[in-house]
Every structure is written in C-alpha cells, then in structure tokens.
Scaffold this motif. Structure first.
Motif, PDB file in Angstrom:
ATOM      1  N   LEU A   1      43.061  39.244  26.710  1.00 12.39           N
ATOM      2  CA  LEU A   1      43.201  40.452  28.181  1.00 12.39           C
ATOM      3  C   LEU A   1      44.052  39.524  29.106  1.00 12.39           C
ATOM      4  O   LEU A   1      43.113  38.325  30.095  1.00 12.39           O
ATOM      5  CB  LEU A   1      41.046  39.603  28.402  1.00 12.39           C
ATOM      6  CG  LEU A   1      40.084  40.006  27.178  1.00 12.39           C
ATOM      7  CD1 LEU A   1      39.044  39.687  27.340  1.00 12.39           C
ATOM      8  CD2 LEU A   1      40.311  41.251  27.546  1.00 12.39           C
ATOM      9  N   PRO A   2      43.685  40.595  30.374  1.00 13.15           N
ATOM     10  CA  PRO A   2      44.168  40.043  31.474  1.00 13.15           C
ATOM     11  C   PRO A   2      44.479  40.668  32.362  1.00 13.15           C
ATOM     12  O   PRO A   2      43.660  40.953  33.618  1.00 13.15           O
ATOM     13  CB  PRO A   2      45.930  41.156  31.570  1.00 13.15           C
ATOM     14  CG  PRO A   2      44.950  42.813  30.974  1.00 13.15           C
ATOM     15  CD  PRO A   2      43.893  42.207  29.472  1.00 13.15           C
ATOM     16  N   VAL A   3      43.044  39.595  32.395  1.00 11.73           N
ATOM     17  CA  VAL A   3      42.333  39.034  33.795  1.00 11.73           C
ATOM     18  C   VAL A   3      42.574  38.569  35.094  1.00 11.73           C
ATOM     19  O   VAL A   3      43.696  38.002  34.869  1.00 11.73           O
ATOM     20  CB  VAL A   3      41.038  38.808  32.792  1.00 11.73           C
ATOM     21  CG1 VAL A   3      39.794  38.927  32.402  1.00 11.73           C
ATOM     22  CG2 VAL A   3      41.415  36.826  32.823  1.00 11.73           C
ATOM     23  N   SER A   4      41.415  38.429  35.933  1.00  7.70           N
ATOM     24  CA  SER A   4      42.639  38.416  37.271  1.00  7.70           C
ATOM     25  C   SER A   4      41.745  37.762  37.607  1.00  7.70           C
ATOM     26  O   SER A   4      40.035  37.550  38.008  1.00  7.70           O
ATOM     27  CB  SER A   4      42.605  39.482  37.882  1.00  7.70           C
ATOM     28  OG  SER A   4      43.621  40.549  37.546  1.00  7.70           O
ATOM     29  N   MET A   5      41.712  36.237  38.140  1.00  7.43           N
ATOM     30  CA  MET A   5      40.197  34.906  38.742  1.00  7.43           C
ATOM     31  C   MET A   5      41.248  34.900  40.353  1.00  7.43           C
ATOM     32  O   MET A   5      41.821  34.194  40.663  1.00  7.43           O
ATOM     33  CB  MET A   5      40.786  33.770  37.802  1.00  7.43           C
ATOM     34  CG  MET A   5      41.588  33.662  36.368  1.00  7.43           C
ATOM     35  SD  MET A   5      39.390  34.705  35.198  1.00  7.43           S
ATOM     36  CE  MET A   5      38.511  33.346  35.808  1.00  7.43           C
ATOM     37  N   PHE A   6      40.005  35.505  41.126  1.00  3.07           N
ATOM     38  CA  PHE A   6      39.716  35.317  42.584  1.00  3.07           C
ATOM     39  C   PHE A   6      39.285  34.042  42.607  1.00  3.07           C
ATOM     40  O   PHE A   6      38.435  33.860  42.809  1.00  3.07           O
ATOM     41  CB  PHE A   6      38.995  36.314  43.163  1.00  3.07           C
ATOM     42  CG  PHE A   6      40.359  37.765  43.534  1.00  3.07           C
ATOM     43  CD1 PHE A   6      41.204  38.649  44.356  1.00  3.07           C
ATOM     44  CD2 PHE A   6      39.452  38.355  42.326  1.00  3.07           C
ATOM     45  CE1 PHE A   6      41.919  39.545  43.942  1.00  3.07           C
ATOM     46  CE2 PHE A   6      40.900  39.886  41.845  1.00  3.07           C
ATOM     47  CZ  PHE A   6      42.273  40.068  43.226  1.00  3.07           C
ATOM     48  N   LEU A   7      39.891  33.497  42.990  1.00  2.00           N
ATOM     49  CA  LEU A   7      39.976  31.893  43.551  1.00  2.00           C
ATOM     50  C   LEU A   7      39.342  31.625  44.453  1.00  2.00           C
ATOM     51  O   LEU A   7      40.139  31.455  45.322  1.00  2.00           O
ATOM     52  CB  LEU A   7      40.814  30.715  42.740  1.00  2.00           C
ATOM     53  CG  LEU A   7      41.266  30.851  41.131  1.00  2.00           C
ATOM     54  CD1 LEU A   7      41.955  29.732  40.761  1.00  2.00           C
ATOM     55  CD2 LEU A   7      39.769  30.857  40.406  1.00  2.00           C
TER      56      LEU A   7
END
Length: 260
Positions: free
Chosen positions: A87-93
């Motif tokens: 899964l090419p997920v994006s984590m906004f931290l």
C-alpha cells in the motif's frame, strides 16, 4: 568683538554611519528580496508561487489515495498490512503527537509509506502570524529531514483549516501542495463525505484521522476500506505521484472539512 567663522569639519563617525544606514533603507515600497545582476544593479526576486489546495485528484486511473493523520495510532499490524498489500499510503505526521514513536514510522517508511508534514504541534493555523505558521511548517520539515533524510513536498493543515498566510508559509517552506480530503474513514470504519456524491470515486483523497480508543484498530479499518475498494474496482495510488506534478482540482471554493 567680531566672531570668527569656522569652516565645518568632518561629521562625527557615528552620525555618518546613521545617515548612511537611513539612505540604504529608502528602498521602494513593496520591493521584495534583491539579488545582484551584471553591472551592479539589483532586482526584486518574486516570491514562490502559492501551492495549490487539493481534496481530489484528476486522474484517468481507477485509484484513490489513503492518507493518515497525526501519528497517534501505532498499530504494528498496520505495518504488516502495508507491506503485504504493497500500500502506497501517505502519513501526515505531527511531531508533538508522534513523540517517541518515530521508530514505528521508520518501519512504515521502510515498507513503502510516504512521510509528509502535519505541523509541529497541530495548532489551528488561520489567524496566526506568518512567522508562527512558518515556524510550525518549516519546523516539521526540519524534524523530518533530520530523522529520515526527507523534506516533504505535501502538507496537511490541522483540522483542514488554512488562510493565505498558511499558503505563503507553506510555499516558503518548500511545500508543493496543500492536501485536504473529500472522504473520511471514521473510527468505526464507515465513510463520510465533505461534499459531492456519497460514494467513492476515482481520484478521491481519503483521510484517516487518529482516534482515541477507536472501536476498530487502524489495520481493521483499513482492511474494511480495501474490501470496499475491491468491490468498486478501485486501487490505492501513490498521492505523491499525482499531487504537485499534474493539475489537480482546487479545493479553495469547497467547504473546509473538520477533524484531522
């Protein structure tokens, strides 16, 4: 008695310096940063263009984009899911939320997740001075660069709220796009929509906010969402391959979502 006229002597050094400084400050109103040019003249450098604000991506492919906010939930089974499903997920931290959990996100990055910017402390940005907004955004850029060697190109403002100063600060911090969302994956696993049709469609950006003791784990919620995507013939795309590189629909005129 007739007074003698005395010829004026040289100005005191301090006064001369003050006059020179005053002359140097008399730049034309509205001038920007200056850079030297051939012949010794100076020209104003235009500020960086404001980044687009997107909540949906124009795409010909049957893809949606999964984005995860804050970093409060650190489910080890989610790492396994990302690795197994690719899964090419994006984590906004957010730095203050992630706290000592950066090792978890290093493992996520190792299995294909992208790490993006969600400020240092998760404040509501609209109304804050430009310098304060820049400190929040640029500060997190520096944190992520120091920890992971990456400088994110995408930024999500806390609560989905922004103003012109937010966009200016983002531009000055090297952000290519401000990312909102049209769809939210709620803590109980069901989907809500900020506007438009109440169904998933290609190009949707899905936000997965962190929940406090949610009824379903992050892996469970994501698994349910993947099952719905399969039913609709949709796949998960990499947001960074689309946003900031190809034209995307602006969300400036849509209601700002709340939550993340």
């Amino acid at each position: 008695m007739r007074r003698r006229r005395v010829a004026p002597g040289p100005l005191p050094a301090v006064l001369a310096l003050l006059l020179a400084a005053a002359a140097g400050c008399a730049a034309p109103s509205g001038a920007g940063h200056v850079s030297s040019r051939a012949g010794g003249t100076a020209a104003a450098v235009a500020p960086a263009p404001l980044p687009p604000v997107v909540d949906h991506v124009t795409t010909d492919g049957p893809v949606v984009f999964l984005t995860y906010d804050d970093g409060a939930e650190r489910d080890p089974r989610f790492i396994d899911l990302v690795r197994e499903r690719g899964l090419p997920v994006s984590m906004f931290l957010t730095d203050s939320v992630v706290g000592p959990g950066y090792g978890h996100f290093a493992r996520l990055r190792a299995v294909g997740a992208d790490l993006q910017n969600h400020t240092l402390d998760h404040p509501a940005l609209p109304g804050l001075p430009l310098a304060a907004q820049r400190a929040q955004i640029c500060g997190q850029q520096r944190k992520l660069a120091a920890r992971f060697g990456v400088r994110p190109r995408l930024f999500r403002p806390p609560y989905g709220r922004h103003d012109t100063a937010t966009l200016r600060a983002a531009a000055e911090c090297g952000i290519a796009a401000v990312v909102l969302w049209r769809v939210t994956l709620e803590p109980d696993g069901h989907l809500t929509y900020t506007h438009g049709p109440h169904r998933l469609r290609p190009g949707d950006i899905v936000s997965v906010p962190s929940g406090e003791a949610p009824p379903l784990t992050l892996a469970e919620r994501t698994t349910r969402l993947l099952a719905e995507l399969d039913e609709r013939g949709l796949m998960v795309g990499r947001l960074e391959d689309h946003v900031g590189r190809r034209p995307s629909r602006s969300a400036e005129d849509t209601p700002s979502p709340s939550g993340a």
